[in-house]
Motif scaffolding. Structure first.
Motif, PDB file in Angstrom:
ATOM      1  N   ALA A  54      -3.914  -4.477  -4.564  1.00 58.41           N
ATOM      2  CA  ALA A  54      -3.563  -4.422  -5.987  1.00 58.41           C
ATOM      3  C   ALA A  54      -4.657  -5.107  -6.783  1.00 58.41           C
ATOM      4  O   ALA A  54      -5.225  -6.110  -6.348  1.00 58.41           O
ATOM      5  CB  ALA A  54      -2.223  -5.096  -6.243  1.00 58.41           C
ATOM      6  N   ARG A  55      -4.963  -4.565  -7.936  1.00 55.68           N
ATOM      7  CA  ARG A  55      -5.934  -5.168  -8.848  1.00 55.68           C
ATOM      8  C   ARG A  55      -5.248  -5.371 -10.187  1.00 55.68           C
ATOM      9  O   ARG A  55      -4.757  -4.423 -10.789  1.00 55.68           O
ATOM     10  CB  ARG A  55      -7.160  -4.285  -8.998  1.00 55.68           C
ATOM     11  N   PHE A  56      -5.202  -6.632 -10.629  1.00 53.12           N
ATOM     12  CA  PHE A  56      -4.560  -6.969 -11.893  1.00 53.12           C
ATOM     13  C   PHE A  56      -5.611  -7.075 -12.983  1.00 53.12           C
ATOM     14  O   PHE A  56      -6.623  -7.749 -12.818  1.00 53.12           O
ATOM     15  CB  PHE A  56      -3.803  -8.294 -11.777  1.00 53.12           C
ATOM     16  N   GLU A  98      -3.278  -1.948 -10.919  1.00 52.21           N
ATOM     17  CA  GLU A  98      -3.611  -0.754 -10.154  1.00 52.21           C
ATOM     18  C   GLU A  98      -3.216  -1.003  -8.710  1.00 52.21           C
ATOM     19  O   GLU A  98      -3.616  -2.004  -8.118  1.00 52.21           O
ATOM     20  CB  GLU A  98      -5.113  -0.466 -10.236  1.00 52.21           C
ATOM     21  N   LEU A  99      -2.426  -0.117  -8.147  1.00 53.08           N
ATOM     22  CA  LEU A  99      -2.013  -0.211  -6.750  1.00 53.08           C
ATOM     23  C   LEU A  99      -2.809   0.809  -5.944  1.00 53.08           C
ATOM     24  O   LEU A  99      -2.907   1.975  -6.337  1.00 53.08           O
ATOM     25  CB  LEU A  99      -0.519   0.055  -6.608  1.00 53.08           C
ATOM     26  N   PHE A 127      -6.989  -7.842  -5.216  1.00 53.96           N
ATOM     27  CA  PHE A 127      -8.419  -7.805  -5.482  1.00 53.96           C
ATOM     28  C   PHE A 127      -8.719  -8.570  -6.759  1.00 53.96           C
ATOM     29  O   PHE A 127      -7.937  -8.579  -7.697  1.00 53.96           O
ATOM     30  CB  PHE A 127      -8.923  -6.374  -5.621  1.00 53.96           C
ATOM     31  N   ALA A 128      -9.905  -9.157  -6.793  1.00 49.69           N
ATOM     32  CA  ALA A 128     -10.319  -9.923  -7.981  1.00 49.69           C
ATOM     33  C   ALA A 128     -10.757  -9.022  -9.089  1.00 49.69           C
ATOM     34  O   ALA A 128     -11.081  -7.923  -8.996  1.00 49.69           O
ATOM     35  CB  ALA A 128     -11.440 -10.877  -7.626  1.00 49.69           C
TER      36      ALA A 128
END
Length: 172
Positions: free
Chosen positions: A129-131, A137-138, A171-172
């Protein structure tokens, strides 16, 4: 500690985590409130116009004009009342993150307005996942984008990060 005490400790810690976490529901809905307000304002305007056509004195009171005036006022009244009473059924799906079952479900409303599950994925089967500031976003395990969801607030983002952080790579 013995194996029994360790197991009891893990169960109580796990149940404490479940009690602290709450389900997160993310909707895809656009700004329906503004659309509903505009529809209701326009409906009220048309209803008032349907009646004011008969109240305002005018030079067109001849018998030839009455059928046209009657048809126009009935049309204004019907369209206005329909705009006042319209209920928009949003067909967009909702994403429901369940902390108990540790899964994400995508719910779509059927023709009766009842939600049905169209996609169910366990947190373990998600690749990551990216925040971002206002979205998450998955990703699937192969790295492809599974879904992009808008986040309503920072609180929703924190709650979702808390749920996913144990089993999904963030994820960063």
């Amino acid at each position: 500690m013995t194996a029994m005490n360790t197991n009891a400790f893990e169960k109580s810690a796990t149940s404490a985590n479940y009690e602290k976490s709450v389900p997160v529901l993310i909707t895809f809905a656009p700004n329906w409130k503004v659309r509903m307000v505009l529809a209701r304002l326009m409906g009220a305007f048309l209803v008032v116009m349907a009646f004011s056509m008969w109240l305002v004195p005018g030079s067109a009171m001849a018998t030839e004009v009455w059928p046209i005036k009657l048809a126009a006022s009935l049309m204004f009244l019907l369209v206005g009342v329909s705009l006042l009473t319209v209920q928009l059924l949003d067909a967009r799906p909702d994403a429901y993150f369940d902390p108990i079952r540790r899964e994400v479900r995508v719910l779509q409303k059927n023709e009766n307005g009842r939600p049905q599950t169209v996609l169910r994925r366990s947190y373990d089967t998600l690749g990551g996942a990216r925040f971002a500031e206002d979205q998450v976003e998955l990703y699937d395990v192969d790295g492809s984008l599974l879904m992009k969801l808008p986040l309503q607030s920072a609180d929703v983002s924190r709650a979702l990060k808390g749920q996913l952080s144990g089993s999904v790579t963030i994820f960063a």
